[in-house]
Structures are given as structure tokens and as C-alpha cells.
Write a protein that holds these residues in place. Structure first.
Motif: not given
Length: 55
Positions: A14, A17, A23, A27, A33, A36, A47-49
Motif C-alpha cells: 500500500e 497516493k 509510486r 511501477s 494498482c 484505492e 493505492l494497493q499495488l
């Protein structure tokens, strides 16, 4: 991250954002993602990634 990926196939994290640095970091490793949500402690949008290992 490389060590974590070698030990665990799929990973979920997590990230707040508004935190563009983390992030972008996740990425680059291929995280996507999947959700949210409201982070309970900070009351910010998170954001849960998820990273899914290739079979």
C-alpha cells in the motif's frame, strides 16, 4: 525488492497516493494498482499495488 521477489511470488503493498516517489519506484518493478482505499492512520487515499510473478 529483488530479494523480496525472489522469496515471494506475488507481492502486495500500500502506498499513499500523493507519494509519487514510491509510486514510481513500485511501477518500475511492475506493480499495478488493484484498489484505492482510505488509509486508516493518515486518513489519506492509498493505492494497493500488486506484483504478480511470471509463471
Amino acid at each position: 525488492m529483488d530479494k523480496a521477489q525472489s522469496l515471494h511470488c506475488d507481492l502486495t503493498v500500500e502506498v499513499i497516493k500523493a507519494n509519487a516517489i514510491f509510486r514510481n519506484f513500485y511501477s518500475k518493478y511492475g506493480f499495478e494498482c488493484v484498489n484505492e482505499l482510505l488509509h486508516q492512520l493518515t486518513e489519506q487515499i492509498a493505492l494497493q499495488l500488486k506484483f504478480t510473478a511470471k509463471s
